[in-house]
Design a protein around this motif. Structure first.
Motif, PDB file in Angstrom:
ATOM      1  N   ALA A   1      -1.029   6.279  12.434  1.00  0.00           N
ATOM      2  CA  ALA A   1       0.354   6.051  11.990  1.00  0.00           C
ATOM      3  C   ALA A   1       0.468   5.998  10.478  1.00  0.00           C
ATOM      4  N   LEU A   2      -0.416   5.232   9.833  1.00  0.00           N
ATOM      5  CA  LEU A   2      -0.222   4.965   8.409  1.00  0.00           C
ATOM      6  C   LEU A   2      -1.112   5.794   7.488  1.00  0.00           C
ATOM      7  N   ASP A   3      -2.198   6.324   7.976  1.00  0.00           N
ATOM      8  CA  ASP A   3      -3.048   7.143   7.108  1.00  0.00           C
ATOM      9  C   ASP A   3      -2.738   8.625   7.284  1.00  0.00           C
ATOM     10  N   SER A   4      -2.650   9.059   8.539  1.00  0.00           N
ATOM     11  CA  SER A   4      -2.327  10.469   8.794  1.00  0.00           C
ATOM     12  C   SER A   4      -0.818  10.682   8.884  1.00  0.00           C
ATOM     13  N   PHE A   5      -0.091   9.594   8.995  1.00  0.00           N
ATOM     14  CA  PHE A   5       1.348   9.616   9.218  1.00  0.00           C
ATOM     15  C   PHE A   5       1.750  10.447  10.423  1.00  0.00           C
TER      16      PHE A   5
ATOM     17  N   PHE B   1       7.068   4.151  -6.956  1.00  0.00           N
ATOM     18  CA  PHE B   1       5.851   4.769  -7.475  1.00  0.00           C
ATOM     19  C   PHE B   1       4.963   5.105  -6.286  1.00  0.00           C
ATOM     20  N   THR B   2       4.438   6.310  -6.262  1.00  0.00           N
ATOM     21  CA  THR B   2       3.525   6.669  -5.183  1.00  0.00           C
ATOM     22  C   THR B   2       2.609   7.787  -5.685  1.00  0.00           C
TER      23      THR B   2
ATOM     24  N   GLY C   1       0.826  -1.204   0.000  1.00  0.00           N
ATOM     25  CA  GLY C   1       0.000   0.000   0.000  1.00  0.00           C
ATOM     26  C   GLY C   1       0.863   1.256   0.000  1.00  0.00           C
ATOM     27  N   THR C   2       0.248   2.383  -0.331  1.00  0.00           N
ATOM     28  CA  THR C   2       0.980   3.646  -0.435  1.00  0.00           C
ATOM     29  C   THR C   2       1.764   3.951   0.848  1.00  0.00           C
ATOM     30  N   LEU C   3       1.066   3.862   1.981  1.00  0.00           N
ATOM     31  CA  LEU C   3       1.709   4.309   3.213  1.00  0.00           C
ATOM     32  C   LEU C   3       2.499   3.204   3.895  1.00  0.00           C
ATOM     33  N   ASP C   4       2.146   1.964   3.606  1.00  0.00           N
ATOM     34  CA  ASP C   4       2.982   0.857   4.127  1.00  0.00           C
ATOM     35  C   ASP C   4       4.382   0.985   3.544  1.00  0.00           C
ATOM     36  N   ARG C   5       4.429   1.274   2.251  1.00  0.00           N
ATOM     37  CA  ARG C   5       5.731   1.345   1.576  1.00  0.00           C
ATOM     38  C   ARG C   5       6.510   2.569   2.043  1.00  0.00           C
TER      39      ARG C   5
ATOM     40  N   LYS D   1     -23.616  11.286   5.550  1.00  0.00           N
ATOM     41  CA  LYS D   1     -23.288  10.180   6.454  1.00  0.00           C
ATOM     42  C   LYS D   1     -24.266   8.986   6.365  1.00  0.00           C
ATOM     43  N   PRO D   2     -25.588   9.222   6.364  1.00  0.00           N
ATOM     44  CA  PRO D   2     -26.500   8.057   6.301  1.00  0.00           C
ATOM     45  C   PRO D   2     -26.388   7.264   5.001  1.00  0.00           C
ATOM     46  N   SER D   3     -25.812   7.855   3.986  1.00  0.00           N
ATOM     47  CA  SER D   3     -25.720   7.161   2.696  1.00  0.00           C
ATOM     48  C   SER D   3     -24.517   6.237   2.614  1.00  0.00           C
ATOM     49  N   ILE D   4     -23.599   6.359   3.581  1.00  0.00           N
ATOM     50  CA  ILE D   4     -22.352   5.601   3.492  1.00  0.00           C
ATOM     51  C   ILE D   4     -22.507   4.214   4.113  1.00  0.00           C
ATOM     52  N   ALA D   5     -22.290   3.202   3.259  1.00  0.00           N
ATOM     53  CA  ALA D   5     -22.395   1.818   3.737  1.00  0.00           C
ATOM     54  C   ALA D   5     -21.086   1.353   4.346  1.00  0.00           C
ATOM     55  N   ALA D   6     -19.989   1.744   3.735  1.00  0.00           N
ATOM     56  CA  ALA D   6     -18.689   1.254   4.204  1.00  0.00           C
ATOM     57  C   ALA D   6     -17.576   2.185   3.743  1.00  0.00           C
ATOM     58  N   PHE D   7     -16.454   2.022   4.397  1.00  0.00           N
ATOM     59  CA  PHE D   7     -15.239   2.739   3.990  1.00  0.00           C
ATOM     60  C   PHE D   7     -14.207   1.684   3.603  1.00  0.00           C
ATOM     61  N   PHE D   8     -13.314   2.043   2.716  1.00  0.00           N
ATOM     62  CA  PHE D   8     -12.277   1.080   2.361  1.00  0.00           C
ATOM     63  C   PHE D   8     -10.909   1.734   2.482  1.00  0.00           C
ATOM     64  N   SER D   9      -9.918   0.881   2.770  1.00  0.00           N
ATOM     65  CA  SER D   9      -8.566   1.420   2.918  1.00  0.00           C
ATOM     66  C   SER D   9      -7.600   0.844   1.896  1.00  0.00           C
ATOM     67  N   THR D  10      -8.087  -0.044   1.038  1.00  0.00           N
ATOM     68  CA  THR D  10      -7.207  -0.551  -0.028  1.00  0.00           C
ATOM     69  C   THR D  10      -8.006  -0.639  -1.328  1.00  0.00           C
ATOM     70  N   ASP D  11      -7.280  -0.688  -2.438  1.00  0.00           N
ATOM     71  CA  ASP D  11      -7.933  -0.847  -3.741  1.00  0.00           C
ATOM     72  C   ASP D  11      -8.682  -2.172  -3.807  1.00  0.00           C
TER      73      ASP D  11
END
Lengths: 344, 251
Positions: B214-218, A84-85, A63-67, A195-205
């Motif tokens: 840590a990883l999203d807001s750094f 690449f980022t 992931g972007t921030l893991d790397r 806010k009421p329209s949001i079912a979920a959030f995602f953190s990866t592609d």
């Protein structure tokens, strides 16, 4: 005495000679996202690079921030040569001295780039895309044509969006209220209403694509390249070119790691990435906008969301968030977003 | 020594100033601790405590009958079957199991009357399933040490099965109940993958908030400060739970 010294030098040179080719043959390590991203870069850039130079390419995926976290830990002795980022995260790398300051003389292909591709002194744009609305027409009967449609009552509990970086929806909400990313507070109240329209959030592609595939969230604020990828896999998906405000333009960048052992090779790789032929293949592979203005976009892709075929389109069909503002405000945006939108 | 060094590094980072838009840190400050005492972070700690407590209680209730059957089964085949079923989840990774629960709790195969996926209830189901094998094994070991003759003696003196259970079996198995509960509570407190996937970003437990910072807001200093606060709360709660259950064990 001199005679002995020359013989010793000759023997030393002969002994070390095999090390030369082996160092040259050491792989170039490229850090990139996984899945479609890595596969496309491997096919379009790495293979021609190896064919041209004889240097194999290996990948570090994540992931972007893991790397970014890994790169920070390996500062001074980087484990990768090219990274690449995203353009705003590139600023974080550069702020900690993780990227080499680019010498454009070593990147002759950069002469043909759109000026928006020059994101900073340390990173250079490889392709462009937009964050826009994508939806499943089999699960959403009334077409979505603009950003404001996300607030429609029939979309309650159907939308997913990224929580690792809420800058897109925050900026869109501000734009719809007459502000921009710098005056983002203007969109806060509007965003709360979503806010009421949001079912979920995602953190990866991968999660983003899973949510769409399973129908758990048939409407998404989605990266256009991922949406096209889902469509290529056979999923019926509509990718919207919003009529009220443009999609949020994203530019992924390539950079050479500071302190690496293969800087020259890394420059060659980035230069190949920016070349016309490779850019055309990237545009077709990713269904993204090439940063090289001489690259020709396939006719079937012209006008598609995130696919820009001329420098003018970069501004007309996409909104560019200021990188500096984004990198600086992201922690604040994230904190507000978590407290007011994510929190149940 | 290694743990102390890591903890020292964490504490050092927690008192350094966070510089937005940069990976560099500033001078010493207590601002990170003030920031992580904001309501949204305290809410995450509170929700984590509630989910951990609920997971512990439900895991205990669901595991006890299985552990009892495992400990008291006369047939070796039945015991082997129960043991195999108990251990089966260990042979699949936590991520695989959680993805399987996503399919079950979502609307892909089953239409649930209430929404379970991306809700605390769905996360609770995942956490209980994740914790059950460990709890069963601990309880079964404790129940195996309860002498069946004592239960038979109580029954022969006229005690009904329920009374035998409440007055003999349960008190004698309390060491297993206490240690199983403490372990499940402590590791649920640090759960990450289950709330991350089954919570759909809407259920934030402590580990998810640490990762967010840590990883999203750094914001590594903020993340370190929150981790220290969370660690202190975890230790206090586990110690409190231990004390709460200890007298029952003694009795």
């Amino acid at each position: 005495m001199l005679h002995r010294f020359l013989i010793a030098s000759l023997l030393l040179a002969l002994t070390l000679a095999p090390l030369g080719p082996s160092l040259a043959g050491a792989p170039l390590v490229v850090s990139v996202w996984g899945g479609n991203w890595k596969n496309t870069i491997e096919r379009v850039v790495a293979k021609p690079y190896t064919a041209k130079t004889g240097i194999p390419v290996e990948f570090e995926v994540g992931g972007t921030l893991d790397r970014l976290a890994k790169a920070r830990v390996a500062k001074g002795a980087p484990l990768v040569d090219v990274t690449f980022t995203t353009s705003h995260v590139a600023r974080l790398y550069a702020s900690d001295g993780l990227f080499e300051k680019l010498d454009l003389a070593k990147l002759p292909s950069s002469n043909d780039l759109a000026k928006e591709a020059f994101r900073s002194d340390h990173a250079i744009g490889g392709w462009a895309y937009v964050y826009t609305i994508a939806y499943r027409p089999d699960l959403v009967k009334t077409p979505i044509t603009k950003w404001a449609d996300l607030w429609r009552p029939d979309l309650k509990g159907k939308i997913a969006m990224p929580d690792f970086d809420p800058s897109h929806i925050i900026t869109i909400s501000a734009l719809l209220e007459g502000g921009n990313e710098k005056t983002w507070e203007k969109g806060q109240e509007r965003l709360r209403q979503l806010k009421p329209s949001i079912a979920a959030f995602f953190s990866t592609d991968a999660r983003s694509q899973d949510l769409m595939k399973t129908g758990e969230a048939p409407v998404e604020v989605m990266l256009s390249i991922n949406a096209f990828h889902l469509r290529d896999q056979g999923l019926s998906i509509t990718i919207v070119e919003p009529k009220d405000k443009p999609g949020i333009l994203g530019i992924d960048v390539a950079a050479v790691m500071a302190g690496g052992q293969k800087t020259k090779n890394a420059y060659e790789f980035v230069n190949l990435l920016l070349s016309k032929d490779v850019q055309e293949q990237l545009a077709a592979g990713f269904k993204a906008g090439p940063t090289n203005t001489k690259a020709v976009v396939p006719a079937s892709l012209k006008g598609q969301p995130g696919v820009f075929s001329s420098p003018a389109e970069w501004k007309e069909r996409g909104y560019i968030i200021d990188d500096e503002t984004r990198a600086t405000l992201l922690p604040k945006w994230k904190e507000w977003f978590n407290a007011n939108i994510v929190a149940r | 020594m290694l743990f102390a060094t890591a903890l020292g590094a964490l504490f050092r980072l927690s008192v350094l100033e966070f510089v937005p838009g940069s990976l560099r840190t500033g001078g010493a400050t207590a601002a990170n601790f003030r920031a992580v005492l904001a309501p949204q972070y305290l809410r995450a700690i509170g929700e984590t405590a509630l989910l951990s407590a609920a997971t512990t209680i439900l895991t205990l209730l669901a595991s006890y009958p299985v552990a009892y059957a495992l400990a008291r089964a006369r047939s070796g085949r039945v015991r082997s079957l129960l043991l195999g079923l108990t251990l089966a989840p260990f042979f699949t990774g936590a991520i695989v199991r959680t993805y399987a629960w996503m399919l079950v709790l979502g609307n892909s195969f089953v239409t649930w009357p209430v929404r379970l996926l991306f809700e605390p209830s769905g996360v609770l189901v995942g956490l209980v399933h994740f914790s059950m094998p460990t709890m069963i094994l601990i309880l079964a070991a404790a129940l195996a040490h309860v002498e069946p003759a004592l239960e038979r003696a109580a029954a022969s003196l006229g005690a009904r099965p329920a009374r035998v259970f409440w007055r003999v079996t349960l008190p004698l198995s309390m060491p297993g109940v206490v240690s199983g509960s403490l372990i499940v509570f402590a590791w649920t407190f640090s759960a990450f993958a289950t709330p991350e996937l089954l919570g759909g970003g809407r259920v934030k437990m402590i580990a998810n908030v640490v990762k967010d910072l840590a990883l999203d807001s750094f914001n590594w200093p903020g993340s370190a400060a929150f981790a220290i606060v969370a660690l202190a709360v975890t230790l206090a709660l586990v110690a409190g739970l231990g004390r709460l259950l200890a007298p029952r064990e003694a009795s």
